[in-house]
Write an enzyme that holds these catalytic residues in place. Structure first.
Site, PDB file in Angstrom:
ATOM      1  CE  LYS A 290      -3.877  -1.837   2.734  1.00  0.00           C
ATOM      2  NZ  LYS A 290      -4.950  -1.630   1.751  1.00  0.00           N
TER       3      LYS A 290
ATOM      4  NE  ARG B 262     -10.993  -9.606  -1.971  1.00  0.00           N
ATOM      5  CZ  ARG B 262     -11.285  -8.678  -2.884  1.00  0.00           C
ATOM      6  NH1 ARG B 262     -11.585  -9.044  -4.117  1.00  0.00           N
ATOM      7  NH2 ARG B 262     -11.282  -7.400  -2.562  1.00  0.00           N
TER       8      ARG B 262
HETATM    9  N1  BES Z   1      -8.131  -3.744   4.509  1.00  0.00           N
HETATM   10  C1  BES Z   1      -8.283  -3.319   3.175  1.00  0.00           C
HETATM   11  C2  BES Z   1      -9.579  -2.547   2.936  1.00  0.00           C
HETATM   12  C3  BES Z   1      -9.680  -1.209   3.608  1.00  0.00           C
HETATM   13  C4  BES Z   1      -9.214  -0.081   2.984  1.00  0.00           C
HETATM   14  C5  BES Z   1     -10.297  -1.088   4.827  1.00  0.00           C
HETATM   15  C6  BES Z   1      -9.319   1.147   3.590  1.00  0.00           C
HETATM   16  C7  BES Z   1     -10.432   0.145   5.436  1.00  0.00           C
HETATM   17  C8  BES Z   1      -9.935   1.255   4.813  1.00  0.00           C
HETATM   18  C9  BES Z   1      -8.302  -4.519   2.248  1.00  0.00           C
HETATM   19  O1  BES Z   1      -7.515  -5.585   2.638  1.00  0.00           O
HETATM   20  C10 BES Z   1      -7.784  -4.056   0.922  1.00  0.00           C
HETATM   21  O2  BES Z   1      -6.640  -3.678   0.868  1.00  0.00           O
HETATM   22  N2  BES Z   1      -8.616  -4.101  -0.111  1.00  0.00           N
HETATM   23  C11 BES Z   1      -8.243  -3.693  -1.405  1.00  0.00           C
HETATM   24  C12 BES Z   1      -8.705  -4.728  -2.388  1.00  0.00           C
HETATM   25  C13 BES Z   1      -8.184  -4.529  -3.787  1.00  0.00           C
HETATM   26  C14 BES Z   1      -6.701  -4.748  -3.816  1.00  0.00           C
HETATM   27  C15 BES Z   1      -8.893  -5.497  -4.704  1.00  0.00           C
HETATM   28  C16 BES Z   1      -8.906  -2.342  -1.675  1.00  0.00           C
HETATM   29  O3  BES Z   1     -10.048  -2.157  -1.266  1.00  0.00           O
HETATM   30  O4  BES Z   1      -8.271  -1.482  -2.245  1.00  0.00           O
HETATM   31 MN    MN Z   2      -5.528  -5.397   1.981  1.00  0.00          MN
END
Ligand code: BES
Ligand code: MN
Ligand code: ZN
Length: 511
Positions: free
Chosen positions: A285, A359
Site C-alpha cells: 500500500k 477475502r
Molecule cells: N483492509 C483493506 C480494505 C480497507 C481499505 C479497509 C481502507 C479500510 C480502509 C483490504 O484488505 C484491501 O486492501 N482491499 C483492497 C482490495 C483490492 C486490492 C482489490 C482495496 O479495497 O483497495
Molecule cells: Mn488489503
C-alpha cells in the site's frame, strides 16, 4: 463505571453533575414537569432563569451547564441536554445525551453523575433505559493505556445513576440498564482490541485476548496453530500469514447456553476478519494512512466483543465465533501475485493482488465455520474493501448476502440500535467477474463494483448456508468524534449482532 437505577428524587441525590435531557422548549415560561420544577426550586431556580432568558431551547445536541445557587442543593452542577423535537426522540437521542453527559462530566472531573428523565413516557420505555446505560459506558471509553497521565486529562466518571421517577418499574429498569452495560462494555472490548497497535497485538496476542475473554465469561475457546491449520489444509490463511514472523491463527469461541435446552439446536455463527496489520503485502500500500491498517482486525474484535456479550447475557441457543487472524506483510516468505493457493474447501485461488487478503483468509474461516458447526446462519464482519468506503463512507455498513430474510433481519437489527447497514447488490454476474483462467477463482477483479466482487468471492465459501457479509471498512473506525464515540475504533457490530440474536430463531429465516 458503575451504572445504577436510583428511585429517589433528584433533590435527594448528591452528584457532581446532574444531567437533565429535555426536548424542545416552547416560550419563555414553559410549564416544567413537576419533578423538574421542584428540583429547580431546591437549586435556587437556575433552570427557570435560563429558559426565561431563552438561553436553552432543547434542540438536539445543545448542552448548557448551570449552577445551583441554593446551598440546599445536593448537586454541584446541572447539565441541560437538548433532545430535539419531542415527537422524534428515540433511544439514539438518549444514547447520545448520556454520552454527552459523561464526556462533559469527565472534562470537569465530575466523578459522580446522575441523569434525570423528566418525561415518564420516556422513562417507562426499557429500550431507552438500556440506551442511556450504553451511551454512558461507551462515552467513558478512552484509548490511553500507552500515554502518561497529564494535568489536562479529564477524570473518569465513576458512577452514573439513572433517576427515572416514581412510576418507572425499577426492577425491569435495572435489567435493561444491566443489558446496556454489558453490551457497551463488550463494544469497548472490541474497540480496545481494534485500537491496539499491531506490534502489541499480532495474531497470537489476539488469540490470547480471546482466551482471556473466554476464561472470564465461560466461553469455550479453541485456537488452531500453524500445524493445525496445515492439518486442516487451510492453504488460504496460511498463504496470507506466511509473510510475517507472527504466525497466523484460527480462533474459535463457543457459547453453549446454560440450563436445560433442547439438544441439537444448530448454532448461529459469526465470522471475523482478523488481519492484525495490512501493509498490502508484496502489492504494498502507499504509506500515507497505512497506520490505520492496525484496525484491519476490527471484524475479529467485534466477534470477540459480541461473543463476550452472548456469554454474559446467557443467550438461550448456541453461538459460535470464528476468527481468521494473520498479519499481511511483504517478505521473502510472503505470498506473491500470480500464486495459486488451495483453500480448505478445495477451491483454488489465483492471487492477483496480495492486498486483497481479507477475502482470502475469510475463505478458510467461512468454510471451517460451515463444515465444523453446520450453522443455521452465518454473519461475517470485515474491513474488506476501500470500494465500500467510497460507496457508503462512514455512514453505513455495507450489507451483502445470499438469503433475503436473513439480510432483512440484519438490516432491521442495525436500524434499531443505530448501527446502520445498507443493502448492496450481490449478483451472479459478480461471481463471473472473479472467474480465473488458471484457477477456480481469482482474488481481485476489475475496480468496478469492488465491494460486490469481494462479497462474491466470499459467497464461493459460504455456499448455500444462509449468510450475510458486513463490510465495515467505513464504519469500523473513525477520525471524527461523536457524542459517545472517541476517535479510533468504533466497535461497530456488537450491538447489532446482539440485537439480531435477541429473539433469534431459525424459523424466522423461513419466508
Ligand atoms: N483492509 C483493506 C480494505 C480497507 C481499505 C479497509 C481502507 C479500510 C480502509 C483490504 O484488505 C484491501 O486492501 N482491499 C483492497 C482490495 C483490492 C486490492 C482489490 C482495496 O479495497 O483497495
Ligand atoms: Mn488489503
Ligand atoms: Zn485488509
Amino acid at each position: 463505571m458503575k451504572i445504577s437505577i436510583d428511585t429517589r428524587t433528584a433533590q435527594e441525590v448528591s452528584a457532581d453533575l446532574l444531567a437533565i435531557p429535555l426536548s424542545t422548549v416552547r416560550g419563555r415560561n414553559p410549564k416544567l414537569p413537576s419533578g423538574l420544577a421542584s428540583l429547580d426550586r431546591s437549586a435556587g431556580g437556575p433552570i427557570r432563569a435560563v429558559l426565561a432568558n431563552r438561553d436553552f431551547s432543547g434542540k438536539a445536541g445543545e448542552t448548557l451547564l448551570v449552577y445551583p445557587t441554593s446551598t440546599r442543593s445536593r448537586c454541584k452542577r446541572i447539565l441541560l441536554l437538548g433532545l430535539g423535537n419531542a415527537a422524534s426522540v428515540d433511544a439514539e437521542s438518549l444514547r447520545r445525551a448520556a454520552g454527552r453527559a459523561v464526556s462533559q462530566a469527565g472534562g470537569k472531573r465530575a466523578g459522580r453523575v446522575a441523569l434525570m428523565l423528566t418525561d415518564p413516557k420516556l422513562a417507562g420505555d426499557l429500550d431507552n433505559v438500556q440506551a442511556l446505560a450504553e451511551g454512558a459506558v461507551l462515552a467513558g471509553y478512552r484509548f490511553d493505556d500507552y500515554r502518561g497521565k497529564r494535568d489536562s486529562d479529564s477524570g473518569p466518571v465513576r458512577s452514573f445513576s439513572l433517576l427515572l421517577g416514581r412510576e418507572a418499574p425499577a426492577r425491569e429498569a435495572r435489567a435493561a440498564a444491566s443489558r446496556g452495560t454489558i453490551l457497551a462494555e463488550s463494544q469497548n472490548v472490541a474497540r480496545q482490541l481494534s485500537n491496539e497497535p499491531a506490534n502489541f497485538l499480532p495474531p497470537v496476542e489476539l488469540a490470547r485476548a480471546a482466551r482471556s475473554v473466554a476464561r472470564e465469561t465461560g466461553l469455550k475457546v479453541r485456537v488452531l496453530d500453524v500445524a493445525q491449520l496445515k492439518r486442516h489444509k487451510m492453504g488460504a490463511i496460511l498463504a496470507v500469514g506466511g509473510g510475517s514472523v507472527h504466525e497466523p491463527r484460527l480462533i474459535v469461541l463457543e457459547h453453549r447456553p446454560s440450563g436445560s435446552q433442547p439438544a441439537g439446536k444448530r448454532p448461529f455463527c459469526m465470522v471475523g476478519k482478523g488481519i492484525t496489520f495490512d501493509s498490502g503485502g508484496i502489492s504494498i500500500k502507499p504509506s500515507a494512512g497505512m497506520d490505520e491498517m492496525k484496525h484491519d482486525m476490527s471484524g475479529a474484535a467485534t466477534v470477540v466483543g459480541a461473543m463476550r456479550a452472548c456469554a454474559l447475557l446467557d443467550l438461550p441457543y448456541p453461538v459460535v465465533g470464528v476468527i481468521a487472524a494473520a498479519e499481511n506483510l511483504p517478505s521473502a516468505t510472503a505470498y506473491r501475485p500470480g500464486d495459486i493457493v488451495t483453500a480448505m474447501s478445495g477451491k483454488t485461488i489465483e492471487v492477483l493482488n496480495t492486498d486483497a487478503e481479507g477475502r482470502v483468509v475469510l475463505a478458510d474461516a467461512l468454510h471451517y465455520a460451515r463444515t465444523e458447526f453446520d450453522p443455521c446462519a452465518m454473519v461475517d464482519l470485515a474491513t474488506l474493501t476501500g470500494a465500500c468506503m467510497v460507496a457508503l463512507g462512514r455512514f453505513a455498513t455495507g450489507l451483502f448476502g445470499n438469503h433475503p430474510q436473513l439480510s432483512e433481519l440484519v438490516r432491521t437489527a442495525g436500524d434499531s440500535v443505530s448501527e446502520r447497514v445498507w443493502p448492496m447488490p450481490l449478483l451472479p454476474e459478480h461471481k463471473d467477474e472473479i472467474r480465473s483462467q488458471v484457477a477456480d477463482i481469482k482474488n481481485a477483479g476489475v475496480r468496478h463494483a469492488g465491494a460486490s466482487t469481494a462479497a462474491a468471492f466470499l459467497w464461493h465459501f459460504a455456499e448455500d448456508t444462509p449468510w450475510v457479509h458486513l463490510d465495515i471498512a467505513g464504519t469500523g473506525w473513525t477520525s471524527k468524534t461523536g457524542p459517545y464515540q472517541p476517535r479510533g475504533a468504533t466497535g461497530v457490530g456488537v450491538r447489532l449482532l446482539l440485537e439480531l440474536l435477541r429473539d433469534f430463531d431459525e424459523s424466522r429465516l423461513e419466508a
